[in-house]
Design a protein around this motif. Sequence first.
Motif, PDB file in Angstrom:
ATOM      1  N   HIS A 297       0.819  -1.206   0.000  1.00  0.00           N
ATOM      2  CA  HIS A 297       0.000   0.000   0.000  1.00  0.00           C
ATOM      3  C   HIS A 297       0.857   1.262   0.000  1.00  0.00           C
ATOM      4  O   HIS A 297       0.499   2.265  -0.636  1.00  0.00           O
ATOM      5  N   ILE A 298       1.966   1.234   0.709  1.00  0.00           N
ATOM      6  CA  ILE A 298       2.887   2.373   0.690  1.00  0.00           C
ATOM      7  C   ILE A 298       3.399   2.608  -0.729  1.00  0.00           C
ATOM      8  O   ILE A 298       3.424   3.741  -1.222  1.00  0.00           O
ATOM      9  N   LEU A 299       3.801   1.528  -1.390  1.00  0.00           N
ATOM     10  CA  LEU A 299       4.345   1.659  -2.743  1.00  0.00           C
ATOM     11  C   LEU A 299       3.266   1.936  -3.781  1.00  0.00           C
ATOM     12  O   LEU A 299       3.567   2.525  -4.830  1.00  0.00           O
ATOM     13  N   ASP A 300       2.026   1.560  -3.530  1.00  0.00           N
ATOM     14  CA  ASP A 300       0.944   1.945  -4.440  1.00  0.00           C
ATOM     15  C   ASP A 300       0.920   3.463  -4.596  1.00  0.00           C
ATOM     16  O   ASP A 300       0.804   3.991  -5.714  1.00  0.00           O
ATOM     17  N   ASN A 301       1.011   4.151  -3.483  1.00  0.00           N
ATOM     18  CA  ASN A 301       0.949   5.610  -3.492  1.00  0.00           C
ATOM     19  C   ASN A 301       2.181   6.226  -4.139  1.00  0.00           C
ATOM     20  O   ASN A 301       2.084   7.120  -4.994  1.00  0.00           O
ATOM     21  N   ILE A 302       3.359   5.748  -3.762  1.00  0.00           N
ATOM     22  CA  ILE A 302       4.599   6.299  -4.325  1.00  0.00           C
ATOM     23  C   ILE A 302       4.679   6.018  -5.823  1.00  0.00           C
ATOM     24  O   ILE A 302       5.086   6.881  -6.613  1.00  0.00           O
ATOM     25  N   THR A 303       4.291   4.819  -6.228  1.00  0.00           N
ATOM     26  CA  THR A 303       4.353   4.455  -7.642  1.00  0.00           C
ATOM     27  C   THR A 303       3.414   5.311  -8.479  1.00  0.00           C
ATOM     28  O   THR A 303       3.740   5.681  -9.618  1.00  0.00           O
TER      29      THR A 303
END
Length: 398
Positions: A297-303
């Motif tokens: 979920h953290i990387l969903d946002n950053i990506t």
Amino acid sequence: MSSTVRTTTDIRPFHVDVPEDELAELRDRLAATRWPSKELVSDRSQGVQLATLQELARYWEKEYDWRKAEAKLNASPQFTTEIDGVDIHFIHVKSAHENALPLIMTHGWPGSVMEMIDSVGPLTDPTAHGGSAVDAFDLVLPSLPGYGFSGEPVEVGWEPGPDRTGLGRAHAPPRLHPATWPRAATSARASPTRWAARQPEGLIGIHTNLLVPALSGTMPTDTDEERAAAAQIATFQRSGNGYFVEMATRPQTIGYALLDSPVALAAWMADHDTDAYYKISHAFVDRQPSGNLTRDHILDNITLYWLIGTGASAARSYWEAYGPDAPAAGGQPLPPPTIPFGFTTFPGEIWRTPRSWVEASYPNVSYFHEVDKGGHFAAWEEPELFSSELRAAFSSLR
């Protein structure tokens, strides 16, 4: 990147479809990262720690799957509509329950619609999440101008002007809810909702979990609780607001790194506040997520930030809202709002806001509650809890 099916109406369906070569390029850039030496301290006082970011980059390159995030986005109806010459992207999910209250939920930086998407179920289908049918909402989740799939403003004056970012994005719901508008509510942690509260046409209530007016330093400090909150803000302004100062004064400068290096972007977004940073670090280094704040979920946002290339345009929103050289700088103070105002205090927030501070900023406080878990990204970290807070805050306004 995405496809838009154009029709003759003002509302255009939207679908996310990122080309595979863009994902391959991201992995190549991650593999080619030039790393600095390890920080010289044992905490985050010098910034994002090397071990945290190296593990984030390793997982991002080797294991993370953007297609899962893409499928989650496409599972909800998405649209774009033009407001003042800028295409605004939004998710619109109607509840199956009758007489659902329209609710606009807005994100801030470093967030996006990704941080709110897991609240869709609890808010639109409350009976499946411990609520009742009368608690249902019809949701509109817009992407801020210059964020996510929304277009970038091509001139200054979009944030925090009351006719644009604050109220302008609220123009979409009347097109979607002609029968129920103007009975709608709004929830967020960002300045656009503060503007909407003071331009209340079409809104019956507002909820937030970040008291932005407290940053002005004019809040009372008569009680122990007030002094503790003031001390937390002082700490933030002394050693935790580097991102704030940079984006409010030189957003273009940091924008070059954010568009050129995915690791620079990840570091910049992870270094927001102490509570959120250590939760992100534990998720990657120790494999211990905090609630819904998982690695994916953290990387969903950053990506999302990386693929769309919104690092610079998102940073400029701080210059517009808080910069001393912005058109809005030195303007007249905002008039007091008149609509009901709800506030939830989460323990991991940058400062724990006392009720007295909320009442000093918003005279018509209809709901105030302190909860025992969650932080700045409360809707993201604890979607069930956050949704129950919204149901409680707006229950008396239906």
